[in-house]
Motif scaffolding. Structure first.
Motif, short mmCIF file in Angstrom:
data_model
loop_
_atom_site.label_atom_id
_atom_site.label_comp_id
_atom_site.label_asym_id
_atom_site.label_seq_id
_atom_site.Cartn_x
_atom_site.Cartn_y
_atom_site.Cartn_z
N PHE A 98 121.41 38.38 44.41
CA PHE A 98 121.18 39.81 44.23
C PHE A 98 120.50 40.37 45.46
N VAL A 100 118.44 44.34 46.76
CA VAL A 100 117.95 45.66 46.37
C VAL A 100 118.34 46.64 47.47
N GLN A 104 117.65 50.10 43.87
CA GLN A 104 118.38 49.56 42.72
C GLN A 104 118.85 48.15 43.02
N LEU A 105 118.80 47.31 41.98
CA LEU A 105 119.28 45.95 42.10
C LEU A 105 120.80 45.94 42.10
N GLN A 106 121.39 45.16 43.02
CA GLN A 106 122.84 45.04 43.13
C GLN A 106 123.22 43.57 43.10
N VAL A 130 114.36 37.19 41.88
CA VAL A 130 114.46 38.64 41.73
C VAL A 130 113.14 39.16 41.19
N ASP A 131 112.67 40.29 41.72
CA ASP A 131 111.42 40.90 41.22
C ASP A 131 111.49 41.12 39.72
N LYS A 133 110.40 43.53 38.01
CA LYS A 133 110.73 44.90 37.62
C LYS A 133 112.24 45.14 37.54
N PHE A 134 113.04 44.26 38.17
CA PHE A 134 114.50 44.39 38.12
C PHE A 134 115.14 43.42 37.12
N LYS A 136 115.48 43.38 33.98
CA LYS A 136 116.32 43.98 32.93
C LYS A 136 117.70 44.36 33.44
N ASP A 137 117.84 44.55 34.74
CA ASP A 137 119.13 44.94 35.32
C ASP A 137 120.07 43.75 35.53
N ILE A 138 119.55 42.55 35.52
CA ILE A 138 120.37 41.37 35.81
C ILE A 138 121.50 41.22 34.80
#
Length: 175
Positions: A98, A100, A104-106, A130-131, A133-134, A136-138
């Motif tokens: 991933f 950032v 935004q996480l990509q 991955v941080d 804070k990101f 939940k986006d994974i």
């Protein structure tokens, strides 16, 4: 008419051409134009249909060429060309990378992107770094990537099955 290049030849041709011959020439040219227009309409209809179904023309084995090829050789080439048998690639969460960008996480889609991102100063990290804070986006990114992989696989299965039905090969099931 392309042979009539200079004025003398043009004058000779004008004297020889009668109204009846001119009408014949015009009728022939008009019939050729109508035929060419119907071919153009058919090609544009095929292109529109392919775009509606989500295919590129190259995926369907259709490639526009500026050189004029005989129709027989084009049809033989299309029939003999075997598409690549699609394989469904599952996404393993542990092996994904991933980055950032713009806050935004990509998901790193291809490893060829990695060097380009690193050259721009963007850090590419594995899933375990991955941080928080990101975090939940994974899952959302992996779900989107799986959805896209499934759609790509299914579109390739349609092309494969069409070829397989004609050539007696294995018929694949879409996912």
């Amino acid at each position: 008419m392309s042979l009539l290049l200079d004025k003398r030849e043009l004058k000779k041709a004008a004297k020889e051409l009668t109204l009846a011959k001119l009408n014949d020439v015009l009728d022939t040219l008009n019939s050729v134009l109508v035929e060419r227009q119907s071919e153009i309409d058919a090609i544009s209809e095929i292109e529109r249909f392919a775009r509606e179904k989500g295919f590129t023309l190259e995926q369907l084995g259709y490639k526009q060429v500026q050189d004029v090829m005989p129709e027989e050789s084009v049809s033989v080439a299309k029939e003999s060309k075997r598409p690549v048998k699609p394989k469904f690639k599952t996404l393993n969460k542990a092996s994904q990378y991933f980055y950032v960008e713009d806050g935004q996480l990509q998901l790193l889609r291809t490893h060829t992107m990695k060097k380009g991102l690193q050259a721009r100063g963007i850090e590419v990290v594995p899933v375990n770094k991955v941080d928080k804070k990101f975090a939940k986006d994974i899952e959302r990114l992996l779900d989107e990537a799986t959805e896209q992989a499934t759609a790509n696989f299914n579109s390739k299965v349609v092309v494969w099955n069409a070829w397989a039905a004609e050539n007696g090969a294995e018929i694949l099931e879409p996912r």
